[in-house]
Design a protein around this motif. Structure first.
Motif, PDB file in Angstrom:
ATOM      1  N   LYS A   1     -43.452 -16.634  40.870  1.00 16.18           N
ATOM      2  CA  LYS A   1     -42.354 -17.596  40.922  1.00 16.18           C
ATOM      3  C   LYS A   1     -42.670 -18.810  40.057  1.00 16.18           C
ATOM      4  CE  LYS A   1     -39.215 -19.544  44.391  1.00 16.18           C
ATOM      5  NZ  LYS A   1     -39.018 -19.755  45.852  1.00 16.18           N
ATOM      6  N   ALA A   2     -42.704 -18.556  38.760  1.00 17.46           N
ATOM      7  CA  ALA A   2     -42.949 -19.612  37.780  1.00 17.46           C
ATOM      8  C   ALA A   2     -41.964 -19.409  36.644  1.00 17.46           C
ATOM      9  CB  ALA A   2     -44.383 -19.547  37.261  1.00 17.46           C
ATOM     10  N   SER A   3     -41.374 -20.495  36.191  1.00 19.62           N
ATOM     11  CA  SER A   3     -40.327 -20.395  35.170  1.00 19.62           C
ATOM     12  C   SER A   3     -40.795 -19.627  33.944  1.00 19.62           C
ATOM     13  CB  SER A   3     -39.867 -21.796  34.757  1.00 19.62           C
ATOM     14  OG  SER A   3     -39.279 -22.464  35.841  1.00 19.62           O
ATOM     15  N   LYS A   4     -42.035 -19.856  33.536  1.00 20.58           N
ATOM     16  CA  LYS A   4     -42.551 -19.192  32.343  1.00 20.58           C
ATOM     17  C   LYS A   4     -42.623 -17.680  32.550  1.00 20.58           C
ATOM     18  CE  LYS A   4     -46.396 -19.291  29.066  1.00 20.58           C
ATOM     19  NZ  LYS A   4     -47.693 -19.939  28.714  1.00 20.58           N
ATOM     20  N   CYS A   5     -43.059 -17.256  33.734  1.00 22.92           N
ATOM     21  CA  CYS A   5     -43.176 -15.820  34.021  1.00 22.92           C
ATOM     22  C   CYS A   5     -41.797 -15.167  34.099  1.00 22.92           C
ATOM     23  CB  CYS A   5     -43.927 -15.608  35.330  1.00 22.92           C
ATOM     24  SG  CYS A   5     -45.649 -16.159  35.289  1.00 22.92           S
ATOM     25  N   ILE A   6     -40.862 -15.869  34.742  1.00 28.11           N
ATOM     26  CA  ILE A   6     -39.503 -15.328  34.857  1.00 28.11           C
ATOM     27  C   ILE A   6     -38.861 -15.220  33.477  1.00 28.11           C
ATOM     28  CG2 ILE A   6     -37.195 -15.754  35.779  1.00 28.11           C
ATOM     29  CD1 ILE A   6     -38.571 -17.182  38.147  1.00 28.11           C
ATOM     30  N   GLU A   7     -39.040 -16.257  32.679  1.00 25.10           N
ATOM     31  CA  GLU A   7     -38.460 -16.254  31.330  1.00 25.10           C
ATOM     32  C   GLU A   7     -39.060 -15.136  30.484  1.00 25.10           C
ATOM     33  OE1 GLU A   7     -37.757 -19.310  27.564  1.00 25.10           O
ATOM     34  OE2 GLU A   7     -38.928 -19.937  29.312  1.00 25.10           O
ATOM     35  N   GLN A   8     -40.360 -14.957  30.598  1.00 21.95           N
ATOM     36  CA  GLN A   8     -41.024 -13.903  29.829  1.00 21.95           C
ATOM     37  C   GLN A   8     -40.477 -12.525  30.213  1.00 21.95           C
ATOM     38  OE1 GLN A   8     -45.266 -13.695  30.445  1.00 21.95           O
ATOM     39  NE2 GLN A   8     -45.606 -12.524  28.574  1.00 21.95           N
ATOM     40  N   HIS A   9     -40.241 -12.329  31.517  1.00 24.43           N
ATOM     41  CA  HIS A   9     -39.727 -11.034  31.962  1.00 24.43           C
ATOM     42  C   HIS A   9     -38.278 -10.815  31.518  1.00 24.43           C
ATOM     43  CE1 HIS A   9     -39.027  -7.487  34.418  1.00 24.43           C
ATOM     44  NE2 HIS A   9     -37.882  -8.057  34.775  1.00 24.43           N
ATOM     45  N   THR A  10     -37.413 -11.804  31.754  1.00 23.83           N
ATOM     46  CA  THR A  10     -35.992 -11.617  31.452  1.00 23.83           C
ATOM     47  C   THR A  10     -35.713 -11.560  29.956  1.00 23.83           C
ATOM     48  OG1 THR A  10     -35.631 -14.011  31.653  1.00 23.83           O
ATOM     49  CG2 THR A  10     -35.206 -12.656  33.604  1.00 23.83           C
ATOM     50  N   ASN A  11     -36.637 -12.053  29.154  1.00 20.41           N
ATOM     51  CA  ASN A  11     -36.487 -11.947  27.698  1.00 20.41           C
ATOM     52  C   ASN A  11     -37.142 -10.687  27.144  1.00 20.41           C
ATOM     53  OD1 ASN A  11     -35.015 -14.303  27.305  1.00 20.41           O
ATOM     54  ND2 ASN A  11     -36.855 -15.573  27.144  1.00 20.41           N
TER      55      ASN A  11
END
Length: 249
Positions: A28-38
Protein backbone atom coordinates in the motif's frame (compact mmCIF):
# COMPACT_ATOMS: atom_id res chain seq x y z
CA UNK A 1 -9.81 2.14 -21.93
CA UNK A 2 -9.74 3.22 -18.30
CA UNK A 3 -6.20 3.35 -16.94
CA UNK A 4 -6.54 5.51 -13.83
CA UNK A 5 -4.09 4.87 -11.03
CA UNK A 6 -6.63 3.13 -8.79
CA UNK A 7 -8.70 1.45 -11.52
CA UNK A 8 -9.06 -2.18 -10.43
CA UNK A 9 -7.23 -1.66 -7.14
CA UNK A 10 -9.21 -2.17 -3.92
CA UNK A 11 -8.37 -1.90 -0.25
CA UNK A 12 -7.28 -5.13 1.39
CA UNK A 13 -5.51 -4.40 4.68
CA UNK A 14 -3.57 -1.65 6.38
CA UNK A 15 -0.43 -2.58 4.46
CA UNK A 16 -1.69 -4.03 1.17
CA UNK A 17 -4.16 -3.44 -1.65
CA UNK A 18 -5.41 -5.99 -4.16
CA UNK A 19 -5.56 -5.67 -7.93
CA UNK A 20 -8.85 -7.31 -8.84
CA UNK A 21 -7.90 -7.65 -12.51
CA UNK A 22 -4.57 -9.36 -12.01
CA UNK A 23 -5.42 -11.25 -8.82
CA UNK A 24 -2.32 -10.01 -6.99
CA UNK A 25 -1.58 -8.10 -3.80
CA UNK A 26 0.44 -4.88 -3.84
CA UNK A 27 2.12 -2.98 -1.00
CA UNK A 28 0.00 0.00 0.00
CA UNK A 29 2.40 2.61 -1.31
CA UNK A 30 1.67 5.02 -4.13
CA UNK A 31 4.89 4.13 -5.94
CA UNK A 32 4.12 0.39 -5.86
CA UNK A 33 0.53 0.90 -7.00
CA UNK A 34 1.63 3.21 -9.80
CA UNK A 35 4.29 0.76 -10.93
CA UNK A 36 1.73 -2.04 -11.09
CA UNK A 37 -1.07 -0.12 -12.84
CA UNK A 38 1.37 1.23 -15.42
CA UNK A 39 2.72 -2.25 -16.09
CA UNK A 40 2.09 -4.28 -19.22
CA UNK A 41 0.34 -7.12 -17.38
CA UNK A 42 -2.24 -4.82 -15.78
CA UNK A 43 -2.99 -3.08 -19.07
CA UNK A 44 -3.24 -6.43 -20.83
CA UNK A 45 -5.88 -7.55 -18.33
CA UNK A 46 -7.91 -4.39 -18.98
CA UNK A 47 -7.69 -5.06 -22.71
CA UNK A 48 -8.83 -8.65 -22.16
CA UNK A 49 -11.81 -7.40 -20.17
CA UNK A 50 -12.86 -5.20 -23.10
CA UNK A 51 -12.69 -8.20 -25.44
CA UNK A 52 -14.46 -10.71 -23.21
CA UNK A 53 -17.50 -9.03 -21.69
CA UNK A 54 -15.98 -8.48 -18.26
CA UNK A 55 -16.53 -5.28 -16.30
CA UNK A 56 -15.58 -3.87 -12.91
CA UNK A 57 -18.35 -2.64 -10.64
CA UNK A 58 -18.51 -2.10 -6.88
CA UNK A 59 -15.04 -3.60 -6.42
CA UNK A 60 -16.14 -6.83 -8.13
CA UNK A 61 -15.49 -8.27 -11.59
CA UNK A 62 -18.56 -9.49 -13.46
CA UNK A 63 -18.52 -11.58 -16.62
CA UNK A 64 -21.53 -10.91 -18.83
CA UNK A 65 -20.86 -13.97 -20.95
CA UNK A 66 -20.93 -16.35 -17.98
CA UNK A 67 -23.42 -14.18 -16.06
CA UNK A 68 -21.56 -14.37 -12.76
CA UNK A 69 -19.22 -12.46 -10.51
CA UNK A 70 -15.62 -13.60 -10.36
CA UNK A 71 -14.35 -14.72 -6.94
CA UNK A 72 -11.42 -12.89 -5.38
CA UNK A 73 -8.91 -15.58 -6.31
CA UNK A 74 -9.87 -15.53 -10.00
CA UNK A 75 -8.01 -13.05 -12.18
CA UNK A 76 -9.27 -11.92 -15.58
CA UNK A 77 -6.80 -14.18 -17.37
CA UNK A 78 -7.61 -17.19 -15.21
CA UNK A 79 -11.31 -16.71 -15.88
CA UNK A 80 -11.14 -16.38 -19.65
CA UNK A 81 -8.88 -19.44 -19.86
CA UNK A 82 -11.39 -21.47 -17.84
CA UNK A 83 -13.65 -23.99 -19.56
CA UNK A 84 -16.95 -22.17 -18.99
CA UNK A 85 -15.84 -18.90 -20.54
CA UNK A 86 -13.78 -20.49 -23.31
CA UNK A 87 -16.67 -22.76 -24.28
CA UNK A 88 -19.08 -19.81 -24.40
CA UNK A 89 -16.74 -17.81 -26.62
CA UNK A 90 -16.21 -20.80 -28.91
CA UNK A 91 -19.95 -21.41 -29.17
CA UNK A 92 -20.79 -17.77 -29.86
CA UNK A 93 -18.01 -17.45 -32.45
CA UNK A 94 -19.32 -20.53 -34.22
CA UNK A 95 -22.86 -19.13 -34.28
CA UNK A 96 -21.93 -15.71 -35.68
CA UNK A 97 -19.28 -16.87 -38.15
CA UNK A 98 -20.29 -15.56 -41.57
CA UNK A 99 -23.58 -14.16 -40.25
CA UNK A 100 -22.65 -10.44 -40.22
CA UNK A 101 -23.36 -10.20 -36.49
CA UNK A 102 -21.09 -7.97 -34.43
CA UNK A 103 -20.38 -8.70 -30.78
CA UNK A 104 -18.11 -5.73 -30.08
CA UNK A 105 -20.58 -3.61 -28.09
CA UNK A 106 -21.55 -6.58 -25.93
CA UNK A 107 -18.01 -7.78 -25.27
CA UNK A 108 -16.83 -4.25 -24.43
CA UNK A 109 -19.77 -4.03 -21.99
CA UNK A 110 -21.28 -1.01 -23.74
CA UNK A 111 -24.56 -2.84 -24.45
CA UNK A 112 -26.42 -6.03 -23.64
CA UNK A 113 -27.29 -6.52 -27.31
CA UNK A 114 -25.50 -7.67 -30.43
CA UNK A 115 -26.09 -6.11 -33.84
CA UNK A 116 -26.98 -7.89 -37.07
CA UNK A 117 -25.77 -5.87 -40.05
CA UNK A 118 -27.85 -7.63 -42.70
CA UNK A 119 -31.09 -7.33 -40.71
CA UNK A 120 -30.19 -3.88 -39.33
CA UNK A 121 -31.40 -4.92 -35.90
CA UNK A 122 -30.14 -5.38 -32.36
CA UNK A 123 -31.20 -8.14 -30.02
CA UNK A 124 -30.27 -9.51 -26.60
CA UNK A 125 -27.03 -11.46 -26.57
CA UNK A 126 -27.39 -15.08 -25.54
CA UNK A 127 -26.56 -18.33 -27.27
CA UNK A 128 -30.25 -19.13 -27.61
CA UNK A 129 -31.29 -15.76 -29.03
CA UNK A 130 -28.44 -15.70 -31.55
CA UNK A 131 -29.18 -19.26 -32.67
CA UNK A 132 -32.85 -18.38 -33.15
CA UNK A 133 -31.95 -15.24 -35.08
CA UNK A 134 -29.47 -16.80 -37.51
CA UNK A 135 -31.87 -19.65 -38.30
CA UNK A 136 -34.87 -17.40 -38.90
CA UNK A 137 -36.03 -17.23 -42.52
CA UNK A 138 -35.78 -13.42 -42.57
CA UNK A 139 -32.11 -13.55 -41.60
CA UNK A 140 -31.34 -16.36 -44.07
CA UNK A 141 -33.01 -14.30 -46.81
CA UNK A 142 -31.01 -11.19 -45.89
CA UNK A 143 -27.79 -13.20 -45.79
CA UNK A 144 -28.51 -14.53 -49.27
CA UNK A 145 -29.12 -11.01 -50.58
CA UNK A 146 -25.85 -9.79 -49.06
CA UNK A 147 -23.78 -12.72 -50.35
CA UNK A 148 -24.96 -12.72 -53.97
CA UNK A 149 -22.86 -9.72 -55.13
CA UNK A 150 -19.88 -11.02 -53.15
CA UNK A 151 -20.05 -14.31 -55.02
CA UNK A 152 -20.82 -13.26 -58.58
CA UNK A 153 -24.46 -14.34 -58.48
CA UNK A 154 -26.99 -12.37 -60.53
CA UNK A 155 -30.71 -12.40 -61.37
CA UNK A 156 -31.90 -13.59 -64.78
CA UNK A 157 -35.10 -13.09 -66.75
CA UNK A 158 -36.43 -16.29 -65.27
CA UNK A 159 -37.13 -15.28 -61.66
CA UNK A 160 -37.01 -18.90 -60.58
CA UNK A 161 -33.25 -19.00 -61.17
CA UNK A 162 -30.08 -16.97 -60.66
CA UNK A 163 -26.80 -17.17 -62.57
CA UNK A 164 -23.38 -17.75 -61.01
CA UNK A 165 -20.81 -15.88 -63.05
CA UNK A 166 -17.92 -17.72 -61.42
CA UNK A 167 -19.22 -21.17 -62.35
CA UNK A 168 -21.31 -20.15 -65.39
CA UNK A 169 -24.15 -22.12 -63.85
CA UNK A 170 -27.82 -21.53 -63.13
CA UNK A 171 -29.14 -22.10 -59.60
CA UNK A 172 -32.63 -22.26 -58.18
CA UNK A 173 -33.45 -18.85 -56.75
CA UNK A 174 -34.11 -20.07 -53.23
CA UNK A 175 -32.27 -19.34 -50.01
CA UNK A 176 -31.30 -22.97 -49.57
CA UNK A 177 -30.01 -23.42 -53.13
CA UNK A 178 -28.02 -20.18 -53.26
CA UNK A 179 -26.39 -20.68 -49.86
CA UNK A 180 -25.75 -24.32 -50.68
CA UNK A 181 -24.00 -23.30 -53.89
CA UNK A 182 -21.83 -20.71 -52.12
CA UNK A 183 -20.90 -22.98 -49.22
CA UNK A 184 -20.78 -26.43 -50.78
CA UNK A 185 -20.33 -26.31 -54.55
CA UNK A 186 -16.87 -27.69 -55.28
CA UNK A 187 -16.24 -25.63 -58.41
CA UNK A 188 -17.34 -22.41 -56.71
CA UNK A 189 -15.17 -22.98 -53.66
CA UNK A 190 -12.13 -24.02 -55.71
CA UNK A 191 -12.35 -20.85 -57.83
CA UNK A 192 -12.35 -18.63 -54.75
CA UNK A 193 -9.58 -20.60 -53.05
CA UNK A 194 -7.32 -20.37 -56.09
CA UNK A 195 -7.99 -16.69 -56.83
CA UNK A 196 -7.74 -15.57 -53.20
CA UNK A 197 -4.44 -17.40 -52.79
CA UNK A 198 -3.08 -15.59 -55.86
CA UNK A 199 -4.17 -12.09 -54.84
CA UNK A 200 -3.30 -12.32 -51.14
CA UNK A 201 -1.00 -9.38 -50.25
CA UNK A 202 -0.83 -8.41 -53.94
CA UNK A 203 -3.25 -5.44 -53.81
CA UNK A 204 -5.39 -6.99 -56.52
CA UNK A 205 -9.15 -6.52 -56.15
CA UNK A 206 -11.90 -8.76 -57.53
CA UNK A 207 -14.83 -6.98 -55.86
CA UNK A 208 -15.94 -5.14 -59.00
CA UNK A 209 -15.72 -8.34 -61.05
CA UNK A 210 -17.96 -10.17 -58.60
CA UNK A 211 -20.46 -7.35 -58.11
CA UNK A 212 -20.96 -6.40 -61.77
CA UNK A 213 -22.40 -8.92 -64.18
CA UNK A 214 -20.60 -7.61 -67.28
CA UNK A 215 -17.23 -6.80 -65.69
CA UNK A 216 -14.44 -9.06 -66.98
CA UNK A 217 -11.47 -7.68 -65.08
CA UNK A 218 -9.83 -7.67 -61.69
CA UNK A 219 -7.95 -4.50 -60.79
CA UNK A 220 -4.37 -4.20 -59.58
CA UNK A 221 -4.20 -1.19 -57.29
CA UNK A 222 -0.42 -1.38 -57.16
CA UNK A 223 0.08 -1.22 -60.93
CA UNK A 224 -3.16 0.71 -61.53
CA UNK A 225 -4.26 -1.57 -64.32
CA UNK A 226 -6.94 -4.09 -65.19
CA UNK A 227 -6.20 -7.80 -65.35
CA UNK A 228 -8.49 -10.40 -66.90
CA UNK A 229 -10.14 -12.08 -63.94
CA UNK A 230 -9.09 -15.69 -64.23
CA UNK A 231 -6.42 -17.66 -62.41
CA UNK A 232 -4.03 -17.85 -65.35
CA UNK A 233 -4.03 -14.11 -66.08
CA UNK A 234 -3.81 -13.08 -62.43
CA UNK A 235 -0.98 -15.53 -61.76
CA UNK A 236 0.92 -14.18 -64.76
CA UNK A 237 0.41 -10.61 -63.57
CA UNK A 238 1.41 -11.04 -59.92
CA UNK A 239 4.58 -12.88 -60.98
CA UNK A 240 5.47 -10.35 -63.67
CA UNK A 241 8.56 -8.20 -63.32
CA UNK A 242 6.52 -4.99 -63.60
CA UNK A 243 4.28 -6.00 -60.68
CA UNK A 244 7.13 -7.26 -58.50
CA UNK A 245 9.03 -4.03 -59.10
CA UNK A 246 6.13 -2.14 -57.50
CA UNK A 247 6.97 -3.98 -54.27
CA UNK A 248 10.69 -3.31 -54.63
CA UNK A 249 11.42 -6.98 -55.30
Amino acid sequence: MKTGLLYGVVACSKTRVRCVFCGVYIPKASKCIEQHTNGAKHKEHIELMNLNGIYFNNDVLHCKACNRNLPEDESVLKHIEGDDHANWIAAIDDLVDGEFITLDAFLSCEKDEVFCEVCNSSFYCSLQSIEEHVNHINHRTNITTRLKPLNGIFPVDNEDEVWCKVCDAYIDNTVQSVLGHIDDDEQHMEWFTEIEDLIENQEVSIESYLANEHENYAYCNKCQMEVTCNARSIESHVHSEAHLNQFGL
